[in-house]
Design an enzyme around this catalytic site. Structure first.
Site, PDB file in Angstrom:
ATOM      1  N   LEU A 127       0.845  -1.197   0.000  1.00 28.10           N
ATOM      2  CA  LEU A 127       0.000   0.000   0.000  1.00 28.10           C
ATOM      3  C   LEU A 127       0.877   1.243   0.000  1.00 28.10           C
ATOM      4  O   LEU A 127       1.682   1.456   0.896  1.00 28.10           O
ATOM      5  CB  LEU A 127      -0.931  -0.001   1.217  1.00 28.10           C
ATOM      6  CG  LEU A 127      -2.059   1.041   1.213  1.00 28.10           C
ATOM      7  CD1 LEU A 127      -3.226   0.539   2.052  1.00 28.10           C
ATOM      8  CD2 LEU A 127      -1.593   2.385   1.761  1.00 28.10           C
ATOM      9  N   HIS A 231       7.869   1.600  11.161  1.00 29.07           N
ATOM     10  CA  HIS A 231       8.399   2.871  10.677  1.00 29.07           C
ATOM     11  C   HIS A 231       7.408   3.976  11.056  1.00 29.07           C
ATOM     12  O   HIS A 231       6.192   3.747  11.059  1.00 29.07           O
ATOM     13  CB  HIS A 231       8.538   2.785   9.154  1.00 29.07           C
ATOM     14  CG  HIS A 231       9.270   3.934   8.535  1.00 29.07           C
ATOM     15  ND1 HIS A 231       8.654   5.139   8.267  1.00 29.07           N
ATOM     16  CD2 HIS A 231      10.546   4.062   8.114  1.00 29.07           C
ATOM     17  CE1 HIS A 231       9.534   5.960   7.709  1.00 29.07           C
ATOM     18  NE2 HIS A 231      10.685   5.329   7.604  1.00 29.07           N
TER      19      HIS A 231
END
Length: 333
Positions: A127, A231
């Site tokens: 994505l 992240h």
């Protein structure tokens, strides 16, 4: 602006390549490599064309299109069953317990164990939303359209599903986890290994990665501190996964240490709650929803409104190119 999710086509290569260059590394499913992306598009085209309704080594690659301009502004992917071509490796965080009668003490040490536990699961991934389109809930449209695709083609997917989140990457594009663990055995930087994996697959992991457990306490602080940590740009994605019913069950990526989230496919909220109806007509009011139609390569999804009587709004009907009697699947926005 009007946006539509649709199946990717070979002609989307340049747009996807340009987006791949914006990912910043560590994004294995969207490598900035033209040939690797071309191969993905060819694989996706074959996957959409396969008629057999059973899980296999399929990749469904979809894009977010700005309808007025035809520009591609995002991508998302679904893997029908991982581990069919190359083994699917994860690290599983476990515990090694030892007891000393002489000392009268028991020790519990956390270890990383190389695992194929998730072999055969389906995977949602890849994505990415173009920076110019990161508003208006388009990330949600991309993410949840995958579950509507699964709901409309349930027999083509496994009973377990996973999502890998990118781990922590430093300002230089390196991975503290890679440097502290796997990098010791591969003789290449994180960027080199990540690119090689994206283009050639991960058989080299089976060839070179030691099979014995790695004791977490023996790793440098820089590696320990990022185990199972997404992240910063992936924290919103992690929350969306949790809202869908995914959970972190101690599996992490062997490259960057990012968390792998898992769920039972039928318990994913947007799969479980999807409603399948025929369009009763066009109306200008209803519940805000994600609405999908079409099978395989004809799959399309957009934001719209659905009435309690099965009506949909005119703009959505136009985007999906459907009218009264069409079959749709929808979930509340």
């Amino acid at each position: 602006m009007n946006y539509l999710i649709r199946a990717a086509k070979p002609g989307d290569l340049q747009s996807i390549y340009e987006m791949a260059k914006l990912t910043g590394g560590g994004f294995t499913n969207l490598p900035p490599d033209r040939q690797a992306l071309r191969s993905k598009l060819e694989r996706a085209e074959a996957s959409f064309a396969r008629e057999e309704d059973a899980p296999g080594d399929e990749l469904y690659l979809m894009v977010l299109e700005e309808v007025e301009t035809g520009e591609v502004r995002g991508t998302c992917q679904i893997f029908a069953q991982v581990g069919q071509h190359w083994p699917f490796y994860s690290y599983r965080i476990g515990t090694d317990s030892k007891h000393s009668e002489q000392l009268g003490r028991t020790f519990h040490a956390q270890v990383l164990m190389l695992s194929n536990d998730l072999h055969g699961a389906s995977e949602v991934g890849g994505l990415f939303l173009h920076p110019a389109a990161r508003a208006g809930g388009l990330g949600l449209l991309l993410a949840r359209s995958r579950y509507l695709f699964i709901a409309r083609h349930r027999a083509r997917f496994a009973d377990r599903i996973l999502a890998e989140l990118r781990g922590v990457i430093d300002e230089a594009g390196g991975s503290p986890f890679w440097d502290g663990v796997a990098g010791k055995f591969f003789g290449m930087s994180f960027q080199e290994a990540d690119q090689f994996n994206a283009v050639h697959g991960n058989q080299f992991i089976a060839d070179l990665m030691p099979k014995h457990p790695v004791y977490i306490a023996m790793l440098p602080d820089s590696a320990r501190s990022v185990i199972g940590v997404p992240h910063p740009s992936g924290r919103a994605a992690m929350r969306m996964l949790e809202n869908e019913g995914f959970a972190f069950e101690n599996y992490i990526d062997i490259f960057d240490g990012g968390p792998t989230m898992t769920a039972r496919t039928d318990q994913v909220a947007s799969v479980r709650n999807a409603r399948h109806v025929e369009v009763a007509g066009i109306a200008e009011s209803g519940e805000d929803a994600l609405i999908a139609t079409g099978r395989l390569a004809d799959f399309r999804c957009c934001f719209g409104q659905v009435g309690a009587d099965g009506t949909i709004d005119a703009k959505c009907a136009g985007l999906l190119d459907i009218g009264k009697g069409a079959e749709i699947s929808w979930i509340g926005r």
